[in-house]
Design a protein around this motif. Structure first.
Motif, short mmCIF file in Angstrom:
data_model
loop_
_atom_site.label_atom_id
_atom_site.label_comp_id
_atom_site.label_asym_id
_atom_site.label_seq_id
_atom_site.Cartn_x
_atom_site.Cartn_y
_atom_site.Cartn_z
N ASN A 1 0.88 -1.18 0.00
CA ASN A 1 0.00 0.00 0.00
C ASN A 1 0.91 1.22 0.00
OD1 ASN A 1 -2.00 1.93 0.32
ND2 ASN A 1 -2.26 1.54 2.51
N GLY A 2 1.33 1.64 -1.21
CA GLY A 2 2.27 2.74 -1.31
C GLY A 2 3.62 2.36 -0.73
N ASN A 3 4.09 3.13 0.25
CA ASN A 3 5.38 2.85 0.88
C ASN A 3 5.28 1.85 2.02
OD1 ASN A 3 6.94 4.45 -0.77
ND2 ASN A 3 6.76 6.27 0.53
N ILE A 4 4.11 1.27 2.23
CA ILE A 4 3.90 0.27 3.28
C ILE A 4 3.74 -1.08 2.61
CG2 ILE A 4 2.45 -0.43 5.21
CD1 ILE A 4 1.47 2.54 5.27
N MET A 5 4.53 -2.06 3.03
CA MET A 5 4.45 -3.37 2.41
C MET A 5 4.84 -4.45 3.40
SD MET A 5 7.61 -2.60 -0.20
CE MET A 5 6.91 -0.96 -0.48
N GLY A 6 4.42 -5.69 3.10
CA GLY A 6 4.74 -6.80 3.99
C GLY A 6 4.82 -8.09 3.23
N SER A 7 5.55 -9.05 3.82
CA SER A 7 5.76 -10.35 3.19
C SER A 7 6.00 -11.40 4.27
CB SER A 7 6.97 -10.30 2.25
OG SER A 7 7.35 -11.59 1.82
N TYR A 8 5.63 -12.64 3.96
CA TYR A 8 5.92 -13.75 4.87
C TYR A 8 7.34 -14.29 4.69
CZ TYR A 8 1.41 -14.79 7.09
OH TYR A 8 0.30 -14.76 7.88
N ILE A 9 8.07 -13.83 3.69
CA ILE A 9 9.29 -14.52 3.27
C ILE A 9 10.52 -14.04 4.04
CG2 ILE A 9 10.80 -15.01 1.31
CD1 ILE A 9 8.24 -14.53 -0.44
N HIS A 10 11.11 -14.94 4.81
CA HIS A 10 12.40 -14.68 5.45
C HIS A 10 13.50 -14.80 4.39
CE1 HIS A 10 10.81 -14.63 9.51
NE2 HIS A 10 10.17 -15.75 9.26
N GLY A 11 14.51 -13.92 4.49
CA GLY A 11 15.59 -13.93 3.52
C GLY A 11 15.25 -13.21 2.24
N ILE A 12 14.15 -12.48 2.20
CA ILE A 12 13.70 -11.82 0.98
C ILE A 12 14.69 -10.76 0.50
CG2 ILE A 12 12.32 -10.04 2.14
CD1 ILE A 12 10.21 -10.47 -0.12
#
Length: 502
Positions: free
Chosen positions: A429-440
């Motif tokens: 969402n614009g400059n806000i982001m998230g992921s489940y991936i470790h080591g990304i």
């Protein structure tokens, strides 16, 4: 059949893990098929193997040093603390359940067959096994049914090297006290002492070395200096977590959650000149970073409550609204959503309102997701737009299922556990982001692209930045570690100890 040698310490953080990694590298360099082994590890930093099994990251580091693919055989029992008195118990890479300390102490002897099954499989396929202990063998309240220190040495019939940390002071007392608190048959297993983290002229130390040898009747076979090698540290004892770091041209603030896990996800940023990575736990420490990272955690709901109680949540939300890049990984990603539901009591039970910055809802499940993945970033807008379509790889390890609600995915995954499979991960969402991936961030070019974007936002040049090869850098550090150990430890004696056994 392999030859075994065990590294134990006079205390936690004496340097066992690093010394074990160094021995693994040396034996590998000398042409031996070598693997690490730790029967029981307690850590919040974990890793997912190609088979989708969970193990401690310390043994992953040691496996890399030995030139071997990480295997759960190297760490059959992993304890991941959920609070001050209990842990999630993982056996052979899979969750057994949550136990408090007292219940686990009564139960652990039942795990000896699992430990020896894993050890024997490694024994059949390798030349050398370097075993690491945990804490101190002199924890006499834990002596009954010990499965990780002298109990493991006896099961493996392995001679022991005792590592002592001189940097904290009291090294001779810690050596003497450790040895004297052991039973006679346990003392006989210790074949050499390593003084670790020494600063100064070793000649000044030599009278003390002779005196401690006379008192414990065990030779000191090495004095290892305080090393500056950059190799992953284990869990929260890491000096990386010191928040008093100088703010550089690009400042990245990682929120130091009480149950933070896998903080090694962010080590790659520290390799880039002009970047500071600070671990902060209060509003005052946060200052004005260019990027805020919410890391993984073993207790998402509890740590989100902590964020609220100390005022960090409000400050983070305000900075995100002003355009600061905010990135959540795993538990940090879950926090950024609308709601957290825990119908099975996986964490704290009940429901909790999230930070409301990403249009997602998370429900904690009884089954843990454990996969290695690779893919590319999708279209990214805002400050980090140049991340679009860059390749990444990493692994998922979480108990939650996250539902996106009219939200754009952050990444497209094309391989899961080595098999071609298309799916999406994360949200933005614009400059806000998230992921489940470790080591990304580890794949070559990902971290440096983020830093370039943050520099450019400030009107600074990024032409001096180079695309990183994190893997090559780690290989150099393992070689440096081995070189320093060879210089300062009598490897001829270690080979004699290894050959003689017990």
């Amino acid at each position: 059949m392999a030859k075994s040698i065990m590294v134990q310490g006079t205390m936690s953080n004496a340097g066992k893990s690093l010394f074990t990694a160094g021995l693994c590298r040396i034996f590998m360099q000398d042409g031996y098929q070598t693997v690490p082994f730790k029967s029981q590890n307690m850590a919040l930093n974990s890793y997912i193997t190609k088979e989708g099994l969970e193990m401690g990251r310390a043994q992953v580091v040691q496996a890399e040093a030995a030139g071997k693919e990480p295997s759960v055989l190297m760490n059959p029992i992993l304890l991941k603390p959920t609070n001050d008195k209990g842990s999630q118990v993982i056996v052979n890479g899979e969750v057994l359940g949550n136990m408090n300390a007292a219940d686990y102490f009564k139960y652990k002897s039942k795990l000896k067959p699992d430990i020896m099954k894993a050890f024997n499989k490694l024994d059949e396929a390798n030349d050398v096994i370097v075993i690491e202990g945990a804490g101190s063998p002199a924890e006499i309240n834990l002596r009954d049914d010990d499965i990780v220190n002298m109990g493991m040495a006896k099961m493996a019939k392995a001679p022991v090297l005792l590592v002592a940390d001189i940097d904290r002071g009291g090294v001779f007392a810690s050596i003497f006290g450790t040895v004297m608190l052991l039973e006679e048959d346990e003392r006989k297993l210790i074949k050499g002492i390593i003084i670790n983290k020494f600063r100064g002229d070793v000649e000044v130390l030599r009278p003390g070395l002779r005196m401690i040898e006379d008192k414990v009747h065990i030779p000191v076979i090495g004095v290892v200096p305080y090393l500056t090698v950059d190799i992953e540290d284990e869990d929260s004892l890491s000096e990386r977590l010191d928040s008093e770091r100088t703010v550089e041209a690009v400042d990245i603030a990682v929120i130091r959650l009480p149950r933070m896990s896998n903080f090694t996800d962010f080590n790659v940023f520290e390799l880039i000149p002009g970047v500071s990575v600070r671990y902060v736990k209060s509003e005052a420490e946060l200052k004005n970073p260019d990027m805020i990272i919410l890391p993984g955690t073993k207790n998402t709901m509890g740590d989100l409550k902590w964020l609220r109680q100390n005022g960090l949540e409000g400050r983070i939300k305000k900075m995100a609204a002003q355009g600061t890049v905010l990135f959540g990984v795993c538990g940090g990603y879950q926090m950024l959503g609308m709601t957290l539901d825990d119908p099975y009591g996986v964490e704290e039970g009940g429901s909790l309102t999230g930070m409301g910055l990403l249009n997602i809802k998370t429900t904690f499940s009884e089954q843990k997701t454990r996969t290695q993945v690779s893919g590319i970033f999708g279209p990214v807008e805002g400050t980090l737009s140049r991340l679009s379509h860059i390749a990444f790889s990493g692994y998922e390890i979480h108990m939650g299922v996250t539902e996106t609600i009219d939200a754009e995915p952050l990444t497209v995954i094309d391989h899961v556990s080595g098999q071609a499979l298309l799916k999406t991960d994360g949200t933005k969402n614009g400059n806000i982001m998230g992921s489940y991936i470790h080591g990304i961030f580890d794949e070559e070019g990902v971290a440096s692209t983020i830093v370039e974007c943050l520099l450019n936002k400030k009107g600074l040049e990024s032409s001096s930045l180079q695309k990183l090869s994190f893997r090559q850098y780690k290989e150099q550090q393992y070689d440096l570690l081995a070189e320093e150990i060879r210089k300062n430890v009598d490897m001829d004696i270690i080979y004699k100890i290894l050959k003689a056994g017990v």
